[in-house]
Structure formats: structure tokens, C-alpha cells
Motif scaffolding. Structure first.
Motif, short mmCIF file in Angstrom:
data_model
loop_
_atom_site.label_atom_id
_atom_site.label_comp_id
_atom_site.label_asym_id
_atom_site.label_seq_id
_atom_site.Cartn_x
_atom_site.Cartn_y
_atom_site.Cartn_z
N LEU A 64 0.86 -1.18 0.00
CA LEU A 64 0.00 0.00 0.00
C LEU A 64 0.89 1.23 0.00
O LEU A 64 1.83 1.32 0.80
CB LEU A 64 -0.91 0.02 1.24
CG LEU A 64 -1.93 -1.11 1.35
CD1 LEU A 64 -2.67 -1.02 2.68
CD2 LEU A 64 -2.91 -1.07 0.19
N ILE A 65 0.60 2.16 -0.90
CA ILE A 65 1.39 3.39 -1.00
C ILE A 65 0.72 4.48 -0.18
O ILE A 65 -0.46 4.78 -0.37
CB ILE A 65 1.53 3.82 -2.48
CG1 ILE A 65 2.09 2.68 -3.34
CG2 ILE A 65 2.40 5.07 -2.60
CD1 ILE A 65 3.45 2.17 -2.93
N PRO A 67 -0.26 8.17 1.13
CA PRO A 67 -1.20 7.97 2.24
C PRO A 67 -2.27 6.95 1.87
O PRO A 67 -2.72 6.89 0.73
CB PRO A 67 -1.80 9.35 2.46
CG PRO A 67 -1.73 10.02 1.12
CD PRO A 67 -0.51 9.45 0.44
N VAL A 68 -2.64 6.17 2.85
CA VAL A 68 -3.63 5.12 2.67
C VAL A 68 -4.82 5.42 3.57
O VAL A 68 -4.63 5.61 4.78
CB VAL A 68 -3.05 3.73 3.03
CG1 VAL A 68 -4.10 2.66 2.93
CG2 VAL A 68 -1.85 3.41 2.16
N PRO A 69 -6.02 5.45 3.01
CA PRO A 69 -7.19 5.64 3.89
C PRO A 69 -7.25 4.51 4.92
O PRO A 69 -6.95 3.35 4.61
CB PRO A 69 -8.38 5.56 2.92
CG PRO A 69 -7.81 5.85 1.57
CD PRO A 69 -6.39 5.35 1.61
N ALA A 70 -7.65 4.86 6.12
CA ALA A 70 -7.71 3.87 7.21
C ALA A 70 -8.58 2.67 6.84
O ALA A 70 -8.23 1.53 7.15
CB ALA A 70 -8.23 4.53 8.49
N ALA A 75 -9.06 -3.02 5.76
CA ALA A 75 -9.58 -4.07 4.88
C ALA A 75 -8.46 -4.97 4.39
O ALA A 75 -8.63 -6.20 4.28
CB ALA A 75 -10.31 -3.44 3.69
N THR A 76 -7.30 -4.39 4.12
CA THR A 76 -6.14 -5.18 3.67
C THR A 76 -5.66 -6.09 4.79
O THR A 76 -5.37 -7.27 4.56
CB THR A 76 -5.02 -4.25 3.17
OG1 THR A 76 -5.54 -3.40 2.14
CG2 THR A 76 -3.85 -5.04 2.64
N VAL A 77 -5.57 -5.56 5.99
CA VAL A 77 -5.16 -6.38 7.14
C VAL A 77 -6.17 -7.51 7.33
O VAL A 77 -5.78 -8.68 7.54
CB VAL A 77 -5.03 -5.52 8.41
CG1 VAL A 77 -4.90 -6.39 9.66
CG2 VAL A 77 -3.84 -4.58 8.28
N PRO A 82 -7.65 -13.41 8.18
CA PRO A 82 -9.07 -13.75 8.35
C PRO A 82 -9.33 -14.32 9.74
O PRO A 82 -8.44 -14.91 10.35
CB PRO A 82 -9.32 -14.80 7.26
CG PRO A 82 -7.97 -15.34 6.91
CD PRO A 82 -6.97 -14.27 7.23
N PRO A 83 -10.58 -14.16 10.22
CA PRO A 83 -10.90 -14.66 11.57
C PRO A 83 -10.79 -16.16 11.70
O PRO A 83 -10.75 -16.90 10.82
CB PRO A 83 -12.35 -14.21 11.78
CG PRO A 83 -12.80 -13.57 10.53
CD PRO A 83 -11.67 -13.53 9.57
#
Length: 83
Positions: A64-65, A67-70, A75-77, A82-83
Motif C-alpha cells: 500500500l502506498i 497515504p492510505v485511507p484507514a 480491509a487489507t489487514v 481472516p478470523p
């Protein structure tokens, strides 16, 4: 170098790293993680202002470059943990 030591002591579910760091750059950290049998399976997310470049195949799973929106970061994390 400190991140590698911590990961070896207690392997995480995901490693998030910057590309440009003072003692060991993100590229070298990724190479060392992939070379270590106890860590090689852990996904790596590079979160950086400088797009990574490395000879050969990428040693990380996602990038991810900044600034990245939170919401995108979370969502990437979630996709990699996954749970």
C-alpha cells in the motif's frame, strides 16, 4: 533488525513494514523473513511512501502506498488475517 528479532520470538499473523528504514531496509527485512523457515509463511504487507523495487520476484505479499485511507488499510489487514 528489531522487527526480525521480535518475529522470531513470537511469530505474528501478519508483518507490516515500511520500505525505507534506518538499519535494515524493508527489502532486506522481507528477504530475511522469507529465508527463515519459521517465518517464511507469514504474509508481509509493505506500507510505504516509496514504491518498492527489488530485483527478482517480490518478497512481500501486498503493498500500500501512503497515504492510505484507514478503511483500506484495515480491509487489507483483514484480508491477510481472516478470523
Amino acid at each position: 533488525m528489531e522487527a526480525l528479532d521480535h518475529a522470531l520470538r513470537q511469530p505474528p499473523d501478519l508483518i507490516i513494514t515500511d520500505w525505507m528504514m534506518p538499519l535494515m531496509g524493508g527489502g532486506e527485512l522481507c528477504r530475511q523473513i522469507r529465508a527463515h523457515p519459521a517465518l517464511a509463511h507469514i504474509p508481509i504487507l509493505v506500507h510505504t511512501a516509496m514504491p518498492p523495487s527489488s530485483p527478482g520476484p517480490a518478497q512481500w505479499d501486498d503493498c500500500l502506498i501512503k497515504p492510505v485511507p484507514a478503511a483500506l488499510l484495515l480491509a487489507t489487514v483483514k484480508r491477510w488475517c481472516p478470523p
